[in-house]
Scaffold this motif. Sequence first.
Motif, PDB file in Angstrom:
ATOM      1  N   ASP A   1       0.845  -1.194   0.000  1.00  0.00           N
ATOM      2  CA  ASP A   1       0.000   0.000   0.000  1.00  0.00           C
ATOM      3  C   ASP A   1       0.883   1.249   0.000  1.00  0.00           C
ATOM      4  O   ASP A   1       2.118   1.165   0.022  1.00  0.00           O
ATOM      5  CB  ASP A   1      -0.981  -0.009   1.177  1.00  0.00           C
ATOM      6  CG  ASP A   1      -0.318   0.154   2.546  1.00  0.00           C
ATOM      7  OD1 ASP A   1       0.905   0.369   2.618  1.00  0.00           O
ATOM      8  OD2 ASP A   1      -1.044   0.057   3.557  1.00  0.00           O
ATOM      9  N   ALA A   2       0.258   2.410  -0.069  1.00  0.00           N
ATOM     10  CA  ALA A   2       1.001   3.662  -0.204  1.00  0.00           C
ATOM     11  C   ALA A   2       1.918   3.939   0.978  1.00  0.00           C
ATOM     12  O   ALA A   2       2.941   4.610   0.844  1.00  0.00           O
ATOM     13  CB  ALA A   2       0.030   4.831  -0.398  1.00  0.00           C
TER      14      ALA A   2
ATOM     15  N   GLY B   1      -3.593   3.000 -11.348  1.00  0.00           N
ATOM     16  CA  GLY B   1      -2.521   3.844 -10.824  1.00  0.00           C
ATOM     17  C   GLY B   1      -1.432   3.124 -10.064  1.00  0.00           C
ATOM     18  O   GLY B   1      -0.646   3.762  -9.352  1.00  0.00           O
TER      19      GLY B   1
ATOM     20  N   VAL C   1       2.154   1.517  -9.426  1.00  0.00           N
ATOM     21  CA  VAL C   1       3.473   1.836  -9.969  1.00  0.00           C
ATOM     22  C   VAL C   1       4.423   0.687  -9.646  1.00  0.00           C
ATOM     23  O   VAL C   1       4.297   0.024  -8.604  1.00  0.00           O
ATOM     24  CB  VAL C   1       4.026   3.174  -9.436  1.00  0.00           C
ATOM     25  CG1 VAL C   1       3.232   4.332  -9.999  1.00  0.00           C
ATOM     26  CG2 VAL C   1       4.015   3.210  -7.916  1.00  0.00           C
TER      27      VAL C   1
ATOM     28  N   ARG D   1       3.767  -0.499  -5.835  1.00  0.00           N
ATOM     29  CA  ARG D   1       3.120   0.292  -4.789  1.00  0.00           C
ATOM     30  C   ARG D   1       1.757   0.757  -5.289  1.00  0.00           C
ATOM     31  O   ARG D   1       1.616   1.191  -6.437  1.00  0.00           O
ATOM     32  CB  ARG D   1       3.970   1.509  -4.401  1.00  0.00           C
ATOM     33  CG  ARG D   1       3.434   2.218  -3.146  1.00  0.00           C
ATOM     34  CD  ARG D   1       4.113   3.550  -2.894  1.00  0.00           C
ATOM     35  NE  ARG D   1       5.527   3.461  -2.661  1.00  0.00           N
ATOM     36  CZ  ARG D   1       6.098   3.244  -1.478  1.00  0.00           C
ATOM     37  NH1 ARG D   1       5.351   3.041  -0.414  1.00  0.00           N
ATOM     38  NH2 ARG D   1       7.402   3.227  -1.360  1.00  0.00           N
ATOM     39  N   ALA D   2       0.763   0.657  -4.424  1.00  0.00           N
ATOM     40  CA  ALA D   2      -0.582   1.126  -4.755  1.00  0.00           C
ATOM     41  C   ALA D   2      -0.712   2.603  -4.376  1.00  0.00           C
ATOM     42  O   ALA D   2      -0.029   3.086  -3.474  1.00  0.00           O
ATOM     43  CB  ALA D   2      -1.630   0.306  -4.005  1.00  0.00           C
ATOM     44  N   PRO D   3      -1.585   3.327  -5.060  1.00  0.00           N
ATOM     45  CA  PRO D   3      -1.809   4.730  -4.695  1.00  0.00           C
ATOM     46  C   PRO D   3      -2.546   4.840  -3.368  1.00  0.00           C
ATOM     47  O   PRO D   3      -3.143   3.873  -2.879  1.00  0.00           O
ATOM     48  CB  PRO D   3      -2.668   5.257  -5.855  1.00  0.00           C
ATOM     49  CG  PRO D   3      -3.383   4.044  -6.362  1.00  0.00           C
ATOM     50  CD  PRO D   3      -2.414   2.905  -6.193  1.00  0.00           C
ATOM     51  N   ALA D   4      -2.515   6.028  -2.791  1.00  0.00           N
ATOM     52  CA  ALA D   4      -3.242   6.268  -1.546  1.00  0.00           C
ATOM     53  C   ALA D   4      -4.733   6.028  -1.770  1.00  0.00           C
ATOM     54  O   ALA D   4      -5.272   6.310  -2.844  1.00  0.00           O
ATOM     55  CB  ALA D   4      -2.996   7.697  -1.072  1.00  0.00           C
TER      56      ALA D   4
ATOM     57  N   ALA E   1      -6.350   3.371  -2.254  1.00  0.00           N
ATOM     58  CA  ALA E   1      -6.682   2.366  -3.268  1.00  0.00           C
ATOM     59  C   ALA E   1      -7.789   1.458  -2.757  1.00  0.00           C
ATOM     60  O   ALA E   1      -7.810   1.068  -1.590  1.00  0.00           O
ATOM     61  CB  ALA E   1      -5.449   1.542  -3.598  1.00  0.00           C
TER      62      ALA E   1
ATOM     63  N   PRO F   1       5.527   5.071 -12.835  1.00  0.00           N
ATOM     64  CA  PRO F   1       4.140   4.811 -13.196  1.00  0.00           C
ATOM     65  C   PRO F   1       4.044   3.945 -14.427  1.00  0.00           C
ATOM     66  O   PRO F   1       5.025   3.767 -15.157  1.00  0.00           O
ATOM     67  CB  PRO F   1       3.574   6.212 -13.464  1.00  0.00           C
ATOM     68  CG  PRO F   1       4.773   7.011 -13.888  1.00  0.00           C
ATOM     69  CD  PRO F   1       5.933   6.444 -13.106  1.00  0.00           C
TER      70      PRO F   1
END
Length: 200
Positions: free
Chosen positions: A70-71, A117, A119, A148-151, A153, A198
């Motif tokens: 996670d972020a 999104g 990355v 890594r996932a975006p905030a 997610a 990304p």
Amino acid sequence: MPDASTATAPAGTYADLHADAIALLDGWTPTSGTAAVARDRTLALLDAGPVAMSRAHRPGHVTASVLVFDATGSRVLLCLHGKLRRWVQLGGHCEPGDRTLADAALREATEESGIPGLVIDPVPIDVDIHPVSCQGPSAHHDVRFAVRAPAEAVERVSDESAALGWFPPDHLPEPLAGGTARLVAPARAALRRSPLRPAP
């Protein structure tokens, strides 16, 4: 004359991906002794040509998977595999449209998580070889990456998974697929090493 294991494979459609896999693994510094052995065996498999990127190659084929953080870097996303009934990292087969192994891994992660999104760090964190039954007995030569996932997610279960879940990396669920736990340390190192790029 091609043998029965390669005759029906769409080898030409995997030429660029095959070249990327060779270059990537040739230049990669393995993260463990086990990964080094798997890397060398995978490079030997790639001597068969682009067909080794396709599930049509009976002796084995290259796949791509990811460990998604996670972020905040405090949780990892795993799926409960619909057939295996074990928790595993996201990933799967390469497709003709994939330009690189990192592209294949990112596409699979996006499809299986439903999260836009994501990355990816394009440097592998592991290579693993394990038996499978893709259209008959075969083996996956799985090249693994950190993502890594975006905030904020929000995951969505795909047709291939029975469930998705976020877990502390030091307390992974059971039953867990072999090899998944050893991805945590090199994935954490990848997250520390450089910002993740990304999707193209």
